[in-house]
Enzyme design. Structure first.
Site, PDB file in Angstrom:
ATOM      1  N   LYS A 284       0.819  -1.219   0.000  1.00 50.66           N
ATOM      2  CA  LYS A 284       0.000   0.000   0.000  1.00 50.66           C
ATOM      3  C   LYS A 284       0.851   1.267   0.000  1.00 50.66           C
ATOM      4  O   LYS A 284       0.583   2.190  -0.739  1.00 50.66           O
ATOM      5  CB  LYS A 284      -0.856   0.060   1.269  1.00 50.66           C
ATOM      6  CG  LYS A 284      -2.093  -0.755   1.258  1.00 50.66           C
ATOM      7  CD  LYS A 284      -2.996  -0.360   2.440  1.00 50.66           C
ATOM      8  CE  LYS A 284      -2.311  -0.410   3.787  1.00 50.66           C
ATOM      9  NZ  LYS A 284      -2.006  -1.749   4.282  1.00 50.66           N
TER      10      LYS A 284
ATOM     11  N   ARG B 210      -9.545   1.659   9.276  1.00 50.67           N
ATOM     12  CA  ARG B 210      -9.341   0.222   9.423  1.00 50.67           C
ATOM     13  C   ARG B 210     -10.618  -0.470   9.883  1.00 50.67           C
ATOM     14  O   ARG B 210     -10.697  -1.698   9.851  1.00 50.67           O
ATOM     15  CB  ARG B 210      -8.234  -0.057  10.449  1.00 50.67           C
ATOM     16  CG  ARG B 210      -6.847   0.192   9.918  1.00 50.67           C
ATOM     17  CD  ARG B 210      -5.818  -0.538  10.760  1.00 50.67           C
ATOM     18  NE  ARG B 210      -4.523  -0.585  10.091  1.00 50.67           N
ATOM     19  CZ  ARG B 210      -3.500   0.204  10.386  1.00 50.67           C
ATOM     20  NH1 ARG B 210      -3.605   1.078  11.366  1.00 50.67           N
ATOM     21  NH2 ARG B 210      -2.365   0.112   9.720  1.00 50.67           N
TER      22      ARG B 210
ATOM     23  N   ARG C 225      11.452 -12.031   4.582  1.00 53.97           N
ATOM     24  CA  ARG C 225      12.278 -10.819   4.678  1.00 53.97           C
ATOM     25  C   ARG C 225      13.424 -10.990   5.667  1.00 53.97           C
ATOM     26  O   ARG C 225      13.238 -11.547   6.753  1.00 53.97           O
ATOM     27  CB  ARG C 225      11.412  -9.648   5.170  1.00 53.97           C
ATOM     28  CG  ARG C 225      10.290  -9.297   4.232  1.00 53.97           C
ATOM     29  CD  ARG C 225       9.691  -7.949   4.534  1.00 53.97           C
ATOM     30  NE  ARG C 225       8.946  -7.918   5.794  1.00 53.97           N
ATOM     31  CZ  ARG C 225       7.864  -7.161   5.987  1.00 53.97           C
ATOM     32  NH1 ARG C 225       7.418  -6.371   5.034  1.00 53.97           N
ATOM     33  NH2 ARG C 225       7.251  -7.166   7.158  1.00 53.97           N
TER      34      ARG C 225
ATOM     35  N   ARG D 137      13.225  -9.697  11.555  1.00 51.92           N
ATOM     36  CA  ARG D 137      12.379  -9.083  12.586  1.00 51.92           C
ATOM     37  C   ARG D 137      11.607 -10.174  13.312  1.00 51.92           C
ATOM     38  O   ARG D 137      11.055 -11.078  12.684  1.00 51.92           O
ATOM     39  CB  ARG D 137      11.390  -8.108  11.936  1.00 51.92           C
ATOM     40  CG  ARG D 137      11.997  -6.765  11.613  1.00 51.92           C
ATOM     41  CD  ARG D 137      11.025  -5.909  10.849  1.00 51.92           C
ATOM     42  NE  ARG D 137       9.671  -5.960  11.420  1.00 51.92           N
ATOM     43  CZ  ARG D 137       8.669  -5.208  10.990  1.00 51.92           C
ATOM     44  NH1 ARG D 137       8.867  -4.366   9.993  1.00 51.92           N
ATOM     45  NH2 ARG D 137       7.485  -5.296  11.526  1.00 51.92           N
TER      46      ARG D 137
ATOM     47  N   ARG E 292      -1.845 -11.464  12.470  1.00 49.13           N
ATOM     48  CA  ARG E 292      -2.087 -10.119  11.930  1.00 49.13           C
ATOM     49  C   ARG E 292      -3.087 -10.185  10.782  1.00 49.13           C
ATOM     50  O   ARG E 292      -3.952  -9.322  10.637  1.00 49.13           O
ATOM     51  CB  ARG E 292      -0.778  -9.486  11.442  1.00 49.13           C
ATOM     52  CG  ARG E 292      -0.005  -8.780  12.551  1.00 49.13           C
ATOM     53  CD  ARG E 292       1.469  -8.666  12.252  1.00 49.13           C
ATOM     54  NE  ARG E 292       1.780  -7.821  11.107  1.00 49.13           N
ATOM     55  CZ  ARG E 292       2.971  -7.813  10.489  1.00 49.13           C
ATOM     56  NH1 ARG E 292       3.943  -8.592  10.920  1.00 49.13           N
ATOM     57  NH2 ARG E 292       3.187  -7.018   9.478  1.00 49.13           N
TER      58      ARG E 292
END
Ligand SMILES: [Zn+2]
Length: 218
Positions: free
Chosen positions: A13, A88, A127, A161, A172
């Site tokens: 986004k 949201r 990642r 992370r 999430r």
């Protein structure tokens, strides 16, 4: 032109909003950035945010709405904006709609970038980054040219992370779907929603959204 960009974490986004805002010469309003800017500027609402954050609490919808309201009143917002990260929830969408109505502004469209959960999980959990310089890599899409050696600084240590693990990403996404499905229904009923295939490549997604925007402004 005023639009909202919806999409799950990892859908790109922010990247899309930055590109489109530049192309259409409108503001990119990221609520995270706006909150930080308000704190840094020491505005009355910024001081409230600082207080809330120092107490370790979540910034309320009212505060976010006040910040958006202030920002939208500034002269550089006259040509419109892309909202990224807000709303949201349906309650936030309704508050936004009241705010725009009070200012005599209309929302032109809501773009929902759809990406399959499995793809998001792969994107996010793959990642990693160089421990020394922070250069970003990915297990599938972007490994260093020489295995185990950072392209940028030659560093040999890499980190991930803690919240980029499968379980955290899944929870999430679950939270995202729980909140967003009603939001998508809300904007579909208002005939504002356009779905965009987020599985396409980044440039194609930009062009698709740009096409929708051009159709509205034209
Ligand atoms: Zn490095």
């Amino acid at each position: 032109m005023r639009l909202i960009l919806l999409g799950p974490p990892g859908a790109g986004k922010g990247t899309q909003a930055t590109r489109l805002a530049k192309r259409f010469n409108i503001l990119h309003l990221s609520t995270g950035d706006m909150l930080r800017a308000a704190v840094a500027a020491g505005t009355p609402v910024g001081l409230r945010v600082k207080d809330v954050m120092e107490r370790g609490e979540l910034v309320s919808d009212d505060i976010v709405i006040d910040i958006i309201s202030d920002r939208v009143d500034e002269p550089d917002a006259a040509d419109g904006f892309i909202l990224d990260g807000f709303p949201r929830t349906v309650a936030q969408a309704e508050a936004l709609s009241v705010l725009l109505e009070e200012k005599g502004l209309t929302l032109d469209c809501v773009i929902a970038i759809a990406v399959k959960d499995e793809a998001l999980i792969e994107r996010i959990t793959g990642r990693y980054s160089c421990a020394k310089c922070g250069a970003g890599y990915h297990d599938v899409y972007h490994n260093p040219k020489v295995e185990g050696v950072c392209d940028t600084c030659g560093g040999t240590e890499f980190i991930r992370r803690a919240d980029d693990n499968v379980e955290t990403v899944k929870s999430r996404l679950l939270a995202y779907h729980g909140q967003t499905v009603p939001l998508i229904d809300h904007y579909t009923l208002k005939k504002l929603l356009t779905n965009v295939d987020g599985m396409a490549n980044i440039d194609d997604i930009t062009e698709e959204i740009a096409g929708v925007m051009a159709g509205i402004s034209g």
